[in-house]
Design a protein around this motif. Sequence first.
Motif, mmCIF file in Angstrom:
data_model
loop_
_atom_site.group_PDB
_atom_site.id
_atom_site.type_symbol
_atom_site.label_atom_id
_atom_site.label_comp_id
_atom_site.label_asym_id
_atom_site.label_seq_id
_atom_site.Cartn_x
_atom_site.Cartn_y
_atom_site.Cartn_z
ATOM 1 N N GLN B 403 0.830 -1.203 0.000
ATOM 2 C CA GLN B 403 0.000 0.000 0.000
ATOM 3 C C GLN B 403 0.865 1.254 0.000
ATOM 4 O OE1 GLN B 403 -2.220 -1.111 3.485
ATOM 5 N NE2 GLN B 403 -4.121 -1.254 2.309
ATOM 6 N N LYS B 404 1.945 1.193 0.780
ATOM 7 C CA LYS B 404 2.830 2.343 0.833
ATOM 8 C C LYS B 404 3.472 2.618 -0.513
ATOM 9 C CE LYS B 404 3.922 3.274 5.537
ATOM 10 N NZ LYS B 404 4.756 3.016 6.708
ATOM 11 N N GLN B 405 3.865 1.564 -1.177
ATOM 12 C CA GLN B 405 4.472 1.720 -2.503
ATOM 13 C C GLN B 405 3.474 2.370 -3.456
ATOM 14 O OE1 GLN B 405 6.141 -1.479 -4.606
ATOM 15 N NE2 GLN B 405 8.005 -1.549 -3.360
ATOM 16 N N LEU B 406 2.280 1.826 -3.466
ATOM 17 C CA LEU B 406 1.256 2.370 -4.358
ATOM 18 C C LEU B 406 1.014 3.853 -4.051
ATOM 19 C CD1 LEU B 406 -1.337 -0.550 -4.305
ATOM 20 C CD2 LEU B 406 0.181 0.097 -6.188
ATOM 21 N N LEU B 407 0.977 4.127 -2.768
ATOM 22 C CA LEU B 407 0.708 5.494 -2.356
ATOM 23 C C LEU B 407 1.824 6.431 -2.811
ATOM 24 C CD1 LEU B 407 -1.649 6.644 -0.841
ATOM 25 C CD2 LEU B 407 -0.283 6.617 1.230
ATOM 26 N N SER B 408 3.048 5.964 -2.723
ATOM 27 C CA SER B 408 4.144 6.854 -3.120
ATOM 28 C C SER B 408 4.114 7.116 -4.626
ATOM 29 C CB SER B 408 5.486 6.290 -2.670
ATOM 30 O OG SER B 408 5.832 5.208 -3.482
ATOM 31 N N VAL B 409 3.702 6.116 -5.375
ATOM 32 C CA VAL B 409 3.545 6.338 -6.817
ATOM 33 C C VAL B 409 2.457 7.383 -7.049
ATOM 34 C CG1 VAL B 409 2.863 5.305 -9.007
ATOM 35 C CG2 VAL B 409 4.317 4.031 -7.431
ATOM 36 N N MET B 410 1.407 7.233 -6.327
ATOM 37 C CA MET B 410 0.298 8.172 -6.434
ATOM 38 C C MET B 410 0.768 9.596 -6.099
ATOM 39 S SD MET B 410 -3.231 7.708 -4.413
ATOM 40 C CE MET B 410 -4.166 9.100 -3.890
ATOM 41 N N LEU B 411 1.545 9.687 -5.052
ATOM 42 C CA LEU B 411 2.049 11.001 -4.639
ATOM 43 C C LEU B 411 2.956 11.609 -5.702
ATOM 44 C CD1 LEU B 411 2.809 10.562 -0.860
ATOM 45 C CD2 LEU B 411 1.365 12.303 -1.898
ATOM 46 N N SER B 412 3.847 10.781 -6.221
ATOM 47 C CA SER B 412 4.774 11.347 -7.207
ATOM 48 C C SER B 412 4.025 11.757 -8.468
ATOM 49 C CB SER B 412 5.899 10.365 -7.517
ATOM 50 O OG SER B 412 5.377 9.213 -8.117
ATOM 51 N N SER B 413 2.997 11.000 -8.822
ATOM 52 C CA SER B 413 2.207 11.399 -9.996
ATOM 53 C C SER B 413 1.502 12.721 -9.729
ATOM 54 C CB SER B 413 1.155 10.346 -10.337
ATOM 55 O OG SER B 413 1.732 9.087 -10.398
ATOM 56 N N GLY B 414 0.969 12.794 -8.530
ATOM 57 C CA GLY B 414 0.293 14.035 -8.160
ATOM 58 C C GLY B 414 1.243 15.212 -8.230
ATOM 59 N N ASP B 415 2.443 15.007 -7.729
ATOM 60 C CA ASP B 415 3.450 16.069 -7.767
ATOM 61 C C ASP B 415 3.761 16.469 -9.199
ATOM 62 O OD1 ASP B 415 3.655 16.298 -5.092
ATOM 63 O OD2 ASP B 415 5.349 14.925 -4.899
ATOM 64 N N LEU B 416 3.846 15.448 -10.030
ATOM 65 C CA LEU B 416 4.164 15.721 -11.435
ATOM 66 C C LEU B 416 3.093 16.620 -12.060
ATOM 67 C CD1 LEU B 416 6.342 14.860 -13.429
ATOM 68 C CD2 LEU B 416 4.730 13.175 -14.307
ATOM 69 N N VAL B 417 1.840 16.268 -11.806
ATOM 70 C CA VAL B 417 0.753 17.072 -12.377
ATOM 71 C C VAL B 417 0.837 18.513 -11.841
ATOM 72 C CG1 VAL B 417 -1.733 17.338 -12.604
ATOM 73 C CG2 VAL B 417 -0.732 15.074 -12.626
ATOM 74 N N LEU B 418 1.095 18.625 -10.576
ATOM 75 C CA LEU B 418 1.222 19.956 -9.988
ATOM 76 C C LEU B 418 2.329 20.747 -10.684
ATOM 77 C CD1 LEU B 418 0.932 20.052 -6.116
ATOM 78 C CD2 LEU B 418 -0.101 21.576 -7.783
ATOM 79 N N GLN B 419 3.430 20.023 -10.886
ATOM 80 C CA GLN B 419 4.572 20.664 -11.528
ATOM 81 C C GLN B 419 4.191 21.166 -12.927
ATOM 82 O OE1 GLN B 419 8.258 19.871 -10.498
ATOM 83 N NE2 GLN B 419 8.678 21.623 -11.810
ATOM 84 N N LEU B 420 3.470 20.323 -13.638
ATOM 85 C CA LEU B 420 3.057 20.706 -14.989
ATOM 86 C C LEU B 420 2.186 21.963 -14.944
ATOM 87 C CD1 LEU B 420 2.225 17.335 -16.754
ATOM 88 C CD2 LEU B 420 4.278 18.725 -16.883
ATOM 89 N N ILE B 421 1.274 21.968 -14.013
ATOM 90 C CA ILE B 421 0.387 23.130 -13.918
ATOM 91 C C ILE B 421 1.198 24.373 -13.579
ATOM 92 C CG2 ILE B 421 -1.471 24.157 -12.557
ATOM 93 C CD1 ILE B 421 -2.561 21.260 -12.361
ATOM 94 N N ASN B 422 2.145 24.194 -12.666
ATOM 95 C CA ASN B 422 2.995 25.325 -12.323
ATOM 96 C C ASN B 422 3.793 25.802 -13.529
ATOM 97 O OD1 ASN B 422 2.202 25.542 -9.682
ATOM 98 N ND2 ASN B 422 3.645 23.987 -8.990
ATOM 99 N N ASP B 423 4.256 24.848 -14.310
ATOM 100 C CA ASP B 423 4.978 25.183 -15.542
ATOM 101 C C ASP B 423 4.131 26.070 -16.435
ATOM 102 O OD1 ASP B 423 7.275 23.923 -15.018
ATOM 103 O OD2 ASP B 423 7.080 22.349 -16.531
ATOM 104 N N ILE B 424 2.924 25.612 -16.648
ATOM 105 C CA ILE B 424 2.048 26.351 -17.565
ATOM 106 C C ILE B 424 1.806 27.755 -17.010
ATOM 107 C CG2 ILE B 424 -0.274 26.447 -18.535
ATOM 108 C CD1 ILE B 424 -0.190 23.342 -18.512
ATOM 109 N N LEU B 425 1.572 27.817 -15.730
ATOM 110 C CA LEU B 425 1.346 29.121 -15.113
ATOM 111 C C LEU B 425 2.568 30.018 -15.252
ATOM 112 C CD1 LEU B 425 -0.550 29.070 -11.728
ATOM 113 C CD2 LEU B 425 -0.921 30.514 -13.714
ATOM 114 N N ASP B 426 3.729 29.447 -14.966
ATOM 115 C CA ASP B 426 4.981 30.193 -15.087
ATOM 116 C C ASP B 426 5.136 30.736 -16.487
ATOM 117 O OD1 ASP B 426 5.913 30.055 -12.610
ATOM 118 O OD2 ASP B 426 7.360 28.443 -12.940
#
Lengths: 156, 873
Positions: B403-426
Amino acid sequence: MASVPQLQRQFIEYTTSLHNEGYLDDQFTQLQKLQDESNPDFVVEVVSLYFEDSEKLLNNLATALQQKSVDYKQVDSHVHQFKGSSSSIGAQRVASVCVHFRNFCEEKNLEGCLRCLQQVKQEYILVRNKLEALFRRMMQLEQQILQAGGSIPMME
Amino acid sequence: MEDDNAEDMEVEILPSMWPEDIDAAGKKFNVEKPGVDQDLLEDFNFNEEPSIVDFKRLLELTNYSEKGSSQLSYLVKNWEWKQENAVRLLREELENLRKQQDKFELKKLEILEEHRFEDDNYGGDKRPVSILDEVYDIFQDVPKRRSDVIVQDERLEIDDECDTTTVKYWKQRALHLEKLLNVSVQREQILLEKLEESIENLEKQSSPVEELSQVLKRADNFLHFVLQNAPVVIGHQDKELRYRFIYNHFPSLREEDIIGKTDVEIFKGGGVKESQDFKREVLEKGLPGKREITFETELFGAKTFLIYVEPVFSKVGETIGVNYMGMEITDQVARREKMAKLREEIAVQKARETELNKTIHITEETMRAKQMLATMSHEIRSPLSGIISMAEILSTTKLDKDQKQLLSVMLSSGDLVLQLINDILDFSKVESGVMKLEATKFRPREVIKHVLQTAAASLKKMLILEGHVADDVPIEIIGDVLRIRQILTNLISNAVKFTHDGKIKINLNVIADPYPKAQITYEENELQSQETVVWIRCDVQDTGIGIPETALPSLFKKYMQAGADTARKYGGTGLGLAICKQLVELMGGRLTVSSKVNHGSTFTFILPHKVPQACDSSDETDDYKDKDDNGSMEEDDLKCGFFQFKTRTLGSLFSSNGSGPTHELTRSESDKIDRISVLENNNTNHMSVDQDRPFHDPCIQKNRPSNSNKLMKMDSGTTTSKSSARYKILLVEDTVVNVMVAKRMMRQLNQDMDVVNNGVEALRAVQRCDYSLILMDVCMPVMDGLQATRLIRSYEKNGNWDEARLAGVDIPDQISKEQPRKRIPIIAMTANAMSESADECFANGMDSFITKPVTLQKLKQCLEQYLPSYGAL
């Protein structure tokens, strides 16, 4: 007399219709969620406060824009406030007109400002009518639901 | 009878002097027949001076030019015809007389023969016989008169026949006839004399030149009459364009100044040459032409003339000169030009109007697009941060390994999406010019280290990350560290993405100024600010797949990736490099790339940096230590120029939450844990944000380390207190509706809140009471949130309100000791993520910001982050 589930559905549908038409956004749902037994009239209270505040602001804006030399900074701060309170209750259309309004303030474009004032007034009156209708309708529905022995559905 | 004749004569003669066919021939001179209105012209007193004529030339012209000669021939022909007519009439008359004489002679002979005897008796008896006593005139209506004579003659004959009976009568008759004959002879003689005289007169008086000149003079008079007030200049110039004739109503030159000279010789100034050239052109082409010429001469100032020039041909067809006519049209031209200008202005205005409309349209469109983008990013960001924070919270609960592994993948994906949005905003920020750069002191070595550390932390493949910082790179430089970190992070993550094994290296060197010219201005600045500028070159080198040469030009374009395959395989928005390039250029530098397929790529950017004064360095370091908890770093660490990070094992990433892949990361993590525990013991809310300040980057913050921070915090939070403690929270907000909503939400979160309405009130509230957290609206009347925060920070640092008083805020004196206070977390509440930039909030000392409208979720998150033992889980 409609059945309880029907009334309940109507109740929810009416609120969501306002969402779908773009008058209100999720922030309004937030407000509704904040209402509970300890604060049964929270939404109505906030919204009436909003009406009061808005009418004052609109008056201020109208006066400010009629001055010989318009103090755009002041106008801007009024609009900013209006935008803040509008978005706080979820009146997103009013808030989005305010964004345009502020741009015109920045440009010191009197004509644009006046146009925006008209627009923002319109949007405000629209959302006020909608909200007032909503409250009336809700009160009816609530009563009907309660009479029919159901409970008020919670907003999602 | 004589009077009548005289009158007849005048009436008939005068018209004859004017060519009868002059109208029919379509001549230019449309002159009224003189006679009745003859006096008209005489009434005018002509000023003949204006026309200056070279008469010799005129004669030549009439002789040589076709037009002149034809006109002359018309006149001569007419004159000849008239003369011929007169002579014919005279001849006829003479003939008549001669016939009459013959008749009389014959009759006389007959009578003499019949009455010879009587002749002697009555020879001396002569009685006058009444005949028409006439004065013969050459221009008389001859035929009429002749018939009169004939009738009388017949009557005479009849008389003769009737009275032949008596001798006496016959004698008388013979005498009478003789007398008659004598008279007739006499008359014949007179007639002959008169004829001779007449012929003589004709020859003497009516020379064609005289009559011609008379005609010409008349024409001339008419011309003068017509032209006397016209703003017209008429002239004739010969083959060499020398004036031979000029008529000018307003002459400013004398005859000798003009005649025989060319335009160029007479005038000086603009237009003279042009007119001369035009005349020459007409002369050469032999075709008449019109042209508008503006003269700018000393003689008559700026004047525009419409000039008509026609060539004059000799009989052979050669051009022998030009006739030229000019009319002054200065006013008309001015008016016309004014009209044209007006028309042009109208057109320009119209064009501008449409342009403006277009611009307005585009602006509106852009505005809408920007708004859309802001809304979108907001709309996406809030639920996303909800997902991520929930996942983070979830990760602190009891989970098994999977479960922890799955969750960390989920977190990193979430971070990636955030990063992309920040990119676009920047990106949209840079494009719309909203992006503002900050100048803060930072340590390049530390930045490199952190970036590499961060990259290593999220490394999923076996790579070596290395940093080399040359010794001559200053310890501290000034620049926008957030953006530089962003660029480095972007380039590194790109390198990591496209490198499957090997090394990724960052090299930092000082280079010579690539724009020596700019150096001068820097030097000027240097004199004032005593700051030197160094150009630092940064290479990010990888041993990855490389970039094909064809893809290089489009590499930095937005939404472009090296190829469709690449995009599918490696993902990404394609905005990263475009943002890097824009940022580097915004900072006055340059970003370049060199690459070899299958061998790797090197991205190089050079940036100018100011270097803080050397003498201040020790103080600065102290300051730095104050701000930065990592400031306790050893001097050796400061100067260390080499860093290396390696991926330990692939599995390790997923195995633990927080322990980094390198020993350094582990150390920093443990540092944090230590500090957090200390802070908690003191029951303060001085949190890790502070520690991250110098390198605060919204993007980075969302990345691993901060995540682990949060995770740590969550851990400690759950362990220390699960009860929902009460905190003193201050809300600074002027809008009543917002206050009400926020208050209600706080109650929902089991917290109470003090509310003030502006910055000044906030300062007073802070003085009165110790708050655990301040929620600060940015835009407020009286004093805005930014200033209020700045002043609160000053108070915290100095322990007094001097700066606030300087700013004109009335703050009651404090009894308490002046000593530094603990730092209160201040959270900005901004209405728009775009316009009130996060950077501005940070620059003024705010710790974080939440965008409006405030939601329960955001408030909760905020409390969780900044109230250390807030356990509202």
